[in-house]
Write a protein that holds these residues in place. Structure first.
Motif, mmCIF file in Angstrom:
data_model
loop_
_atom_site.group_PDB
_atom_site.id
_atom_site.type_symbol
_atom_site.label_atom_id
_atom_site.label_comp_id
_atom_site.label_asym_id
_atom_site.label_seq_id
_atom_site.Cartn_x
_atom_site.Cartn_y
_atom_site.Cartn_z
ATOM 1 N N VAL A 108 37.151 19.941 40.199
ATOM 2 C CA VAL A 108 35.986 20.815 40.102
ATOM 3 C C VAL A 108 36.497 22.232 39.865
ATOM 4 C CG1 VAL A 108 35.891 21.222 42.596
ATOM 5 C CG2 VAL A 108 33.804 21.461 41.222
ATOM 6 N N LEU A 109 35.667 23.060 39.254
ATOM 7 C CA LEU A 109 36.043 24.450 39.005
ATOM 8 C C LEU A 109 35.465 25.349 40.092
ATOM 9 C CD1 LEU A 109 35.454 24.654 35.147
ATOM 10 C CD2 LEU A 109 37.513 23.985 36.385
ATOM 11 N N GLY A 110 36.061 26.522 40.232
ATOM 12 C CA GLY A 110 35.578 27.468 41.227
ATOM 13 C C GLY A 110 36.115 28.857 40.979
ATOM 14 N N GLU A 111 35.713 29.783 41.842
ATOM 15 C CA GLU A 111 36.134 31.182 41.749
ATOM 16 C C GLU A 111 36.710 31.605 43.090
ATOM 17 O OE1 GLU A 111 34.228 35.542 40.464
ATOM 18 O OE2 GLU A 111 32.937 33.828 40.919
ATOM 19 N N LEU A 112 37.916 32.173 43.058
ATOM 20 C CA LEU A 112 38.581 32.599 44.286
ATOM 21 C C LEU A 112 37.770 33.665 45.001
ATOM 22 C CD1 LEU A 112 42.350 32.942 43.311
ATOM 23 C CD2 LEU A 112 41.330 31.224 44.788
ATOM 24 N N ILE A 113 37.786 33.589 46.327
ATOM 25 C CA ILE A 113 37.259 34.660 47.164
ATOM 26 C C ILE A 113 38.455 35.484 47.621
ATOM 27 C CG2 ILE A 113 36.009 35.228 49.275
ATOM 28 C CD1 ILE A 113 34.583 32.544 49.017
ATOM 29 N N GLY A 114 38.554 36.706 47.174
ATOM 30 C CA GLY A 114 39.725 37.509 47.483
ATOM 31 C C GLY A 114 40.785 37.370 46.405
ATOM 32 N N GLU A 115 42.033 37.680 46.769
ATOM 33 C CA GLU A 115 43.120 37.695 45.811
ATOM 34 C C GLU A 115 43.740 36.308 45.651
ATOM 35 O OE1 GLU A 115 43.975 40.274 43.896
ATOM 36 O OE2 GLU A 115 42.221 41.225 44.803
ATOM 37 N N PRO A 116 44.371 36.036 44.501
ATOM 38 C CA PRO A 116 45.044 34.738 44.304
ATOM 39 C C PRO A 116 46.180 34.551 45.306
ATOM 40 C CG PRO A 116 44.792 35.915 42.219
ATOM 41 C CD PRO A 116 44.443 36.887 43.307
#
Length: 393
Positions: free
Chosen positions: A287-295
């Protein structure tokens, strides 16, 4: 000029071109439908066309092409190197678990597979959705190819392929197209199945991530061994998503913790965005997603310690970084004769406590000591690094 055997909707008889060698001693036509009860041979360059259903209870050798607007119901023997063209709006194709050399999806609407359909040579997606239910199978042989694939022509259901290397999966669900590419499948005689679904169940991730729950992909190993592959996913990225924080999450199951794979790239096209990763992925759910905070920061090992250092982190050898998914960790330090003087199999311990430069409770003399570290990274790749650790008293 193409030569046709054509069955017209308003005729009960066959129109036969006597200049060509055909063996059709017992074919009957009832208005739109065609029933073959014995042997039909279709030579190269000949097209057999039916306005309605085509039912075979005899033997068909197709080296030319067969096109029809109704259902294909093969109840006995079909073989040959020819083409089958689905030209209707909504059709059923049942080939008695036998292979078709080349299948062409035309006409639009839905084309439903019954039982198992094997493609030996190629399948062309022009217009129309190929439906594969949970009880049925669509399988491409090792050297079979896929042409086309779009928002108006794809597989709704599971698509199975044999063999390693590059494999393309033109899959979608409920009118939405989300293709997958496995760029370089590794393994021994792998047989891999991909499918896309909507409405992801609640999952847990290894680091804080906003997961896109509208679409997810599943992968199954049907046969052989699967050693993973770099992957691309087709997805429509919506604003205001920060593509620099876009990640792929992969897990073994919905109940396991999903590992986060960053360092993805995005290529936009008119139809959808292509999200890809150079990592070797080997999960069962994606599944795809978006980081919360820095990588997350990648793994690295400090190589110098001093018991009198002002910074406590420099008083021991530690693993730094917050990359997840490492396994089979094994760290060793050796003396000048190559004998081990310290070892640890705990990645977590090496992150929190590390090695303080002591052997049997005694601090080792200042000097340079060889080390070796082995582990399986988050993509499943075996890593071994060697170097030197410096102790300064």
């Amino acid at each position: 000029m193409k030569k046709y055997f054509q069955f017209f909707k308003n005729r009960n008889a066959l129109a036969v071109l006597s200049a060509f060698t055909f063996l059709m001693p017992a074919i009957s036509s009832m208005a739109q439908n065609v029933n073959n009860e014995t042997t039909v041979f279709i030579p190269l360059g000949i097209e057999l066309y039916a306005c309605g259903n085509l039912v075979n209870t005899g033997f068909i050798q197709n080296n030319g092409s067969v096109s029809f607007e109704g259902d294909w119901l093969n109840q006995n023997v079909y073989q040959g190197t020819g083409i089958i063209l689905l030209e209707g709006i909504n059709q059923v194709i049942s080939n008695n678990n036998q292979a078709i050399e080349k299948l062409v999806i035309n006409g639009g609407g839905k084309k439903s597979i019954l039982t198992k359909l094997t493609i030996a040579g190629s399948i062309d997606f022009n217009i129309g959705i190929l439906i594969v239910s949970d009880d049925d199978t669509l399988c491409l042989n090792k050297n079979a190819t896929i042409n086309g694939g779009s928002a108006i022509s794809y597989v709704d259901g599971a698509l199975m392929t044999q063999g390693g290397g590059y494999k393309f999966f033109p899959i979608g669900k409920n009118g939405k197209y989300h293709p997958v590419e496995l760029l370089n499948i590794g393994g021994i005689e792998p047989m891999v199945e991909m499918e896309v679904f909507e409405n992801l169940p609640i999952i847990q991730t290894s680091i804080p991530t906003t997961i896109f729950q509208d679409v997810y992909w599943t992968r199954k190993t049907i046969g052989g061994t699967f050693d993973g592959s770099p992957v691309t996913f087709g997805y429509n990225i919506q604003d205001p998503i920060d593509v620099t924080k876009l990640v792929i999450a992969e897990g073994e199951s919905f109940t396991s913790e999903f590992a986060i794979r960053d360092n993805v790239s995005v290529e936009s096209s008119n139809a959808f965005d292509i999200v890809s990763t150079p990592r070797i992925l080997n999960g069962n759910v994606f599944v795809l997603g978006e980081l919360i905070g820095e990588p997350p920061h990648p793994y690295y090992l400090s190589t110098t310690l001093s018991p009198n250092a002002g910074n406590p982190d420099n008083r021991s050898i530690k693993v730094f970084g917050d990359e997840s998914g490492l396994s089979d960790f094994y760290f060793q330090v050796f003396n000048r004769w190559g004998l081990p003087i310290f070892e640890s199999r705990s990645y977590d311990t090496m992150k929190t406590e590390g090695w303080d430069g002591k052997q049997s409770g005694n601090l080792l003399p200042s000097g340079v000591y060889p080390y070796s570290v082995k582990y399986i990274d988050s993509s499943g790749k075996a890593i071994q690094n060697k170097g030197f650790i410096t102790i300064i008293q």
